[in-house]
Design a protein around this motif. Structure first.
Motif, PDB file in Angstrom:
ATOM      1  N   THR A 232      59.634  96.202  82.087  1.00 51.51           N
ATOM      2  CA  THR A 232      59.180  95.050  82.888  1.00 51.51           C
ATOM      3  C   THR A 232      58.294  94.160  82.024  1.00 51.51           C
ATOM      4  N   VAL A 233      57.052  94.620  81.772  1.00 53.74           N
ATOM      5  CA  VAL A 233      56.135  93.933  80.864  1.00 53.74           C
ATOM      6  C   VAL A 233      55.374  95.039  80.128  1.00 53.74           C
ATOM      7  N   TYR A 234      54.574  94.696  79.096  1.00 59.28           N
ATOM      8  CA  TYR A 234      53.764  95.721  78.420  1.00 59.28           C
ATOM      9  C   TYR A 234      52.678  96.226  79.375  1.00 59.28           C
ATOM     10  N   GLY A 235      52.392  97.537  79.309  1.00 57.76           N
ATOM     11  CA  GLY A 235      51.363  98.130  80.161  1.00 57.76           C
ATOM     12  C   GLY A 235      50.153  98.562  79.337  1.00 57.76           C
ATOM     13  N   LEU A 236      48.983  98.622  79.987  1.00 56.65           N
ATOM     14  CA  LEU A 236      47.770  99.141  79.340  1.00 56.65           C
ATOM     15  C   LEU A 236      47.429 100.456  80.023  1.00 56.65           C
ATOM     16  N   GLY A 237      47.620 101.580  79.298  1.00 56.44           N
ATOM     17  CA  GLY A 237      47.597 102.891  79.944  1.00 56.44           C
ATOM     18  C   GLY A 237      46.353 103.728  79.700  1.00 56.44           C
TER      19      GLY A 237
ATOM     20  N   LYS B 254      45.876  86.075  83.342  1.00 53.05           N
ATOM     21  CA  LYS B 254      46.737  85.435  82.333  1.00 53.05           C
ATOM     22  C   LYS B 254      48.189  85.882  82.521  1.00 53.05           C
ATOM     23  N   PRO B 255      49.142  85.171  81.889  1.00 53.78           N
ATOM     24  CA  PRO B 255      50.542  85.613  82.011  1.00 53.78           C
ATOM     25  C   PRO B 255      50.716  87.036  81.482  1.00 53.78           C
ATOM     26  N   SER B 256      51.515  87.838  82.157  1.00 54.03           N
ATOM     27  CA  SER B 256      51.764  89.208  81.701  1.00 54.03           C
ATOM     28  C   SER B 256      52.411  89.178  80.314  1.00 54.03           C
ATOM     29  N   PRO B 257      52.133  90.215  79.483  1.00 51.64           N
ATOM     30  CA  PRO B 257      52.664  90.225  78.118  1.00 51.64           C
ATOM     31  C   PRO B 257      54.075  90.793  78.061  1.00 51.64           C
ATOM     32  N   THR B 258      54.958  90.105  77.383  1.00 52.38           N
ATOM     33  CA  THR B 258      56.331  90.595  77.254  1.00 52.38           C
ATOM     34  C   THR B 258      56.705  90.840  75.787  1.00 52.38           C
TER      35      THR B 258
ATOM     36  N   GLY C 231      61.037  91.149  81.735  1.00 51.51           N
ATOM     37  CA  GLY C 231      60.043  90.079  81.547  1.00 51.51           C
ATOM     38  C   GLY C 231      59.302  89.683  82.817  1.00 51.51           C
ATOM     39  N   LEU C 232      59.522  90.382  83.925  1.00 49.95           N
ATOM     40  CA  LEU C 232      58.760  90.174  85.169  1.00 49.95           C
ATOM     41  C   LEU C 232      58.296  91.547  85.644  1.00 49.95           C
ATOM     42  N   GLU C 233      57.169  91.585  86.350  1.00 46.29           N
ATOM     43  CA  GLU C 233      56.624  92.853  86.823  1.00 46.29           C
ATOM     44  C   GLU C 233      57.567  93.504  87.844  1.00 46.29           C
TER      45      GLU C 233
ATOM     46  N   ASN D 185      61.959  84.647  80.088  1.00 42.76           N
ATOM     47  CA  ASN D 185      61.149  83.919  79.106  1.00 42.76           C
ATOM     48  C   ASN D 185      59.963  83.213  79.723  1.00 42.76           C
ATOM     49  N   LEU D 186      59.745  83.367  81.021  1.00 39.59           N
ATOM     50  CA  LEU D 186      58.728  82.549  81.680  1.00 39.59           C
ATOM     51  C   LEU D 186      57.344  82.737  81.043  1.00 39.59           C
ATOM     52  N   TYR D 187      56.891  83.988  80.938  1.00 43.42           N
ATOM     53  CA  TYR D 187      55.539  84.220  80.423  1.00 43.42           C
ATOM     54  C   TYR D 187      55.438  83.848  78.946  1.00 43.42           C
ATOM     55  N   HIS D 188      56.509  84.135  78.193  1.00 44.00           N
ATOM     56  CA  HIS D 188      56.512  83.761  76.780  1.00 44.00           C
ATOM     57  C   HIS D 188      56.375  82.243  76.652  1.00 44.00           C
ATOM     58  N   ASN D 189      57.082  81.509  77.493  1.00 43.86           N
ATOM     59  CA  ASN D 189      57.028  80.045  77.429  1.00 43.86           C
ATOM     60  C   ASN D 189      55.645  79.519  77.840  1.00 43.86           C
ATOM     61  N   PHE D 190      55.044  80.122  78.854  1.00 49.27           N
ATOM     62  CA  PHE D 190      53.673  79.731  79.231  1.00 49.27           C
ATOM     63  C   PHE D 190      52.739  79.897  78.025  1.00 49.27           C
TER      64      PHE D 190
END
Ligand code: AMP
Ligand code: MG
Length: 334
Positions: free
Chosen positions: A38-43, A152-156, A181-183, A292-297
């Protein structure tokens, strides 16, 4: 804090020394970012209060915003929740491992800090190999929100995580671009009728092929009126520094774009129909179904653009996730 950045590739991940090092950091109460589909996670270890607290501090996340707990096998599920009903079983069979979070009543082993003080807990069984190997090596459920600064936009991609969290976390795993690329889609199965709390790549029509009926949180449909049922959905989210304006018609977007161009304001357009804006001398980026939404933001912020004009995709049930993220990130909707 020094952040260890490691690249893990190949099929035999469990023998990878760097991945073993990351797992031992988590086992010892540290925190680190890893790729998921989905997106990168912080674990962090979901059962370790002080480790989970480090996530809230690194992200600047409000303490009432619960974390999703990630597992790599179904035994871990039974350690985290009190009961798995028929609907949840059907969803698990159909969509796990994958981009679906299911909310259950939580087992007492899960500390309140992890669930943001709720008596329920969101669980996800990701399909990304690196994520699965890491969780297995840690041998504990991993609480992991998106690996970005809150709001902020989620990291992809790796570069997004490095930009937000370098020197604030113990490690970052360099993995591939996020597949979706989406949660994740979130469904609350702690109620008699399952309820959609957050739309994602697993759509309502896919879900209703598996269970008869789901309710939809009214705030997902009526964007301005009701209070969201998922605590985190009440916050402004996914937002770049640039002002985001969401348009439901391309005619009004074109008019506004020309106004900005005349006033020398730096703008970009995000759309699914790049061609119709090709005559304008501005950056035009494609949503690519949300991928690509978050990458584009983030790209627009990197270029220090002032305004992002977004053309909303057609208002169809399959576009619910992308429209939800766009409306959460927008400063205004025209
Ligand atoms: P993130 O991991 O950053 O994508 O955020 C997690 C999202 O899941 C937030 O919007 C939370 O409100 C939602 N969430 C997590 N756990 C629960 C829960 N037990 N009940 C309702 N929503 C939840
Ligand atoms: Mg998030």
């Amino acid at each position: 804090m020094h952040t260890l950045v490691v690249k893990v590739t190949g099929d035999t991940l469990s023998f990878n020394n760097d991945l073993l090092k990351c797992a031992s950091i988590i086992k010892n109460g540290g925190i680190g970012a890893f790729p998921t589909e989905t997106v990168y996670g912080l674990g962090a270890n979901a059962l370790n209060e002080s480790a989970v607290n480090k996530i809230f501090i690194a992200k600047g996340r409000p303490s009432d915003n619960p974390l999703i707990v990630h597992i790599s096998n179904l035994n871990m599920l039974h350690d985290c929740v009190t009961h798995v009903d028929q609907n949840a079983k059907a969803l698990i069979d159909a969509f796990w491992p994958g981009p679906l979070t299911i909310v259950f009543n939580k087992h007492c082993s899960i500390p309140n800090i992890t669930s943001g003080g709720l008596s329920t807990i969101g669980i996800r069984f990701p399909s990304n190999n690196t994520a699965l190997e890491l969780i297995t090596l840690c041998d504990c459920p991993i609480a992991a929100p998106s690996a970005n600064i809150s709001g902020k936009p989620s990291p992809t991609r790796l570069s997004h995580v490095e930009f937000d969290l370098m020197n604030k976390v113990d490690f970052i795993i360099d993995g591939e671009k996020s597949l979706y690329g989406l949660e994740s889609t979130i469904i609350d199965c702690s109620k008699t009728v399952p309820t959609l709390l957050r739309p994602g790549s697993i759509t309502v029509s896919m879900i209703e092929k598996v269970i008869e009926h789901i309710d939809i949180d009214p705030s997902l449909i009526n964007l301005t009126c009701s209070k969201p049922l998922a605590p985190g959905m009440k916050y402004k989210h996914y937002s770049p520094i640039a002002k985001v304006i969401l348009f439901t018609s391309s005619t009004s977007l074109l008019k506004e774009a020309n106004n900005y161009i005349k006033r020398n304001v730096s703008i970009a357009i995000i759309t699914e129909n790049s061609l119709q804006y090709s005559s304008l001398n501005v950056l035009v980026l494609n949503i690519n179904n949300g991928k690509n939404l978050y990458h584009n933001f983030r790209k627009c912020d990197f270029l220090k653009l002032n305004v992002i004009l977004v053309e909303q995709p057609t208002n169809s049930p399959d576009n619910l996730a992308i429209i939800n993220r766009l409306s959460k990130s927008a400063d205004s909707i025209i």
